[in-house]
Design an enzyme around this catalytic site. Structure first.
Site, mmCIF file in Angstrom:
data_model
loop_
_atom_site.group_PDB
_atom_site.id
_atom_site.type_symbol
_atom_site.label_atom_id
_atom_site.label_comp_id
_atom_site.label_asym_id
_atom_site.label_seq_id
_atom_site.Cartn_x
_atom_site.Cartn_y
_atom_site.Cartn_z
ATOM 1 N N ASP B 8 48.206 35.807 49.808
ATOM 2 C CA ASP B 8 47.120 35.369 48.928
ATOM 3 C C ASP B 8 46.123 34.626 49.821
ATOM 4 O O ASP B 8 46.474 34.214 50.928
ATOM 5 C CB ASP B 8 47.687 34.428 47.851
ATOM 6 C CG ASP B 8 46.675 34.084 46.758
ATOM 7 O OD1 ASP B 8 45.568 34.666 46.755
ATOM 8 O OD2 ASP B 8 46.992 33.239 45.905
ATOM 9 N N GLY B 41 36.588 34.744 47.516
ATOM 10 C CA GLY B 41 35.472 35.100 46.645
ATOM 11 C C GLY B 41 34.104 34.914 47.290
ATOM 12 O O GLY B 41 33.138 35.565 46.919
ATOM 13 N N CYS B 71 46.418 38.249 45.692
ATOM 14 C CA CYS B 71 45.016 37.835 45.513
ATOM 15 C C CYS B 71 44.190 38.937 44.838
ATOM 16 O O CYS B 71 44.159 40.081 45.298
ATOM 17 C CB CYS B 71 44.443 37.523 46.886
ATOM 18 S SG CYS B 71 42.684 37.240 46.920
ATOM 19 N N ASN B 72 43.499 38.567 43.756
ATOM 20 C CA ASN B 72 42.676 39.537 43.032
ATOM 21 C C ASN B 72 41.526 40.075 43.876
ATOM 22 O O ASN B 72 41.242 41.266 43.853
ATOM 23 C CB ASN B 72 42.086 38.889 41.773
ATOM 24 C CG ASN B 72 42.999 39.053 40.592
ATOM 25 O OD1 ASN B 72 43.126 40.151 40.064
ATOM 26 N ND2 ASN B 72 43.671 37.997 40.204
ATOM 27 N N CYS B 179 44.263 35.802 37.047
ATOM 28 C CA CYS B 179 44.122 34.887 38.184
ATOM 29 C C CYS B 179 45.501 34.370 38.521
ATOM 30 O O CYS B 179 46.286 34.031 37.610
ATOM 31 C CB CYS B 179 43.193 33.733 37.819
ATOM 32 S SG CYS B 179 43.134 32.441 39.073
#
Lengths: 256, 256
Positions: B8, B41, B71-72, B179
């Site tokens: 992540d 991000g 991690c998205n 999330c």
């Protein structure tokens, strides 16, 4: 001298620009928000210095006769770099005006300092205030920036966060808001202390920086303008800009 | 196959590791938190791909037989890179297990999706769910991560934030927590709907990823272990690690 270059890692420094404009509408402001690289708190000092070198050079080329670093992190690690890149133009950091204020006048103790993790961990305000014999209490209050950036100024979540943090900080005579964003919630903080019948002097590094610029810069004829650059023009940043500046602000020019 | 590498941008993915461990204590987990580069991000896709290449290579060298991207953001922009760097080992993203769940079973509509600005702006869940004919409502809920990272799980500020966000999202039949951090406040979210007498199915990408790993990986003898690396060993991150893992976790090895 009536053209001032102000920069920040993001858009919080627009609040300093707005406070400056309220005091001195004759000053022309060039604002640079390094939105492509925020938050500076996560970057190495070498990396931040390289960003600062570029920004200060850019603002000087655009005509800035004085440079103000609105960002606490950049002030802490890249002040010398900014001076070098400013090639003779005066440079103000976010830190100096605050310390000068505490030297000029004796504020009630203990002095509470709240800011982001990076600012508080750096100990920059705490150490400087202790060196001029203030009793200091420092607390990182990391939730406040995202709450303010969400626009939740008079929101119960923000009230609850202020309540928890200021209770944890304990009794203080003076509170220094050591983050560009915090003046937006100054009224809520004042309410917290008023409800408890505590008299606390509130100071903010953003306002003290604006006052110091206003004090130094010579008067100019007519009305100054604002030019505004960002390094990444994410639509969310433009919403935020309006929030900090207090009015719609456009066009924002993106530079890379 | 009983050694799984999970990574992540930060430590939120330790929650996926913990949920996996609860289901399958026999699996050995290698966890890498790229704390030197968070938040992803804010980074360009090219930059994120270069981080992911390094991390996946590292986890493979340490013995990972399967890779899971908790991690998205990395899942959205660097899945192909991770597959390439995995040199034949299977790679699961945070996104696939969620979409499979919505395909396998018909969940009540509309489906609400909440996540960070980056995740919601990417539209990755919304578009995929619409493509399998779900009515979707998406909302960025950026204040929740800092509140959770502050440890304010049952705090009035978090309750107030949940209240505002879920009211703004409007009525939903299912809510997807997109999330890594959000399972920690799942109970508060459930309370919000229970108080209003609304029946809402709650799903989280973190739990669905853990379930998918548990489903795929072959049983092993004995008890698995957890190894844990971070790219920056800021003391605050170590506090957070404990928070997500649910117990003290040490030593953390820093690699650069």
């Amino acid at each position: 001298m009536s053209v001032v270059g102000i920069f920040d890692s993001g858009l919080g420094g627009l609040l300093t620009a707005r406070l400056l404009r309220e005091r001195r509408p004759d000053i022309t402001i060039l604002y640079y928000g390094d939105t492509a690289h925020l938050p500076y708190g996560d970057k190495s000092p070498a990396q931040i210095r390289s960003y600062v070198r570029g920004i200060v050079g850019f603002l000087r080329e655009e005509g800035a006769e004085m440079i103000a670093i609105a960002c606490n992190t950049a002030s802490a690690v890249a002040y010398d770099t900014a001076c070098e890149a400013a090639k003779g133009a005066p440079v103000l950091s976010a830190i100096q005006p605050a310390l000068s204020a505490f030297e000029r006048r004796r504020y009630p103790e203990p002095v509470g300092v709240i800011g982001t993790y990076t600012t508080i961990r750096s100990g920059i305000y705490g150490k400087a205030l202790q060196s001029i014999d203030y009793v200091v209490r420092e607390l990182a209050t990391p939730v406040l920036v995202p709450l303010i950036e969400e626009g939740w100024i008079d929101h119960p979540a923000t009230e609850a966060a202020i309540d928890t943090y200021l209770t944890q900080l304990g009794e203080v005579g003076t509170l220094l808001l050591a983050c560009t964003h915090y003046p937006l919630i100054e009224a809520s903080i004042a309410r917290f202390y008023a409800k408890r019948g505590q008299k606390v002097s509130l100071l903010s590094t953003a306002a003290l920086l604006a006052e110091e610029i206003a004090r130094i810069v010579l008067p100019a004829e007519g009305e100054g303008t604002l030019s505004f650059w960002v390094s990444d023009d994410n639509p969310r940043f433009l919403e935020l800009a309006q929030h900090f500046w207090g009015a719609p602000i456009s066009p924002a020019l993106a530079v890379r």
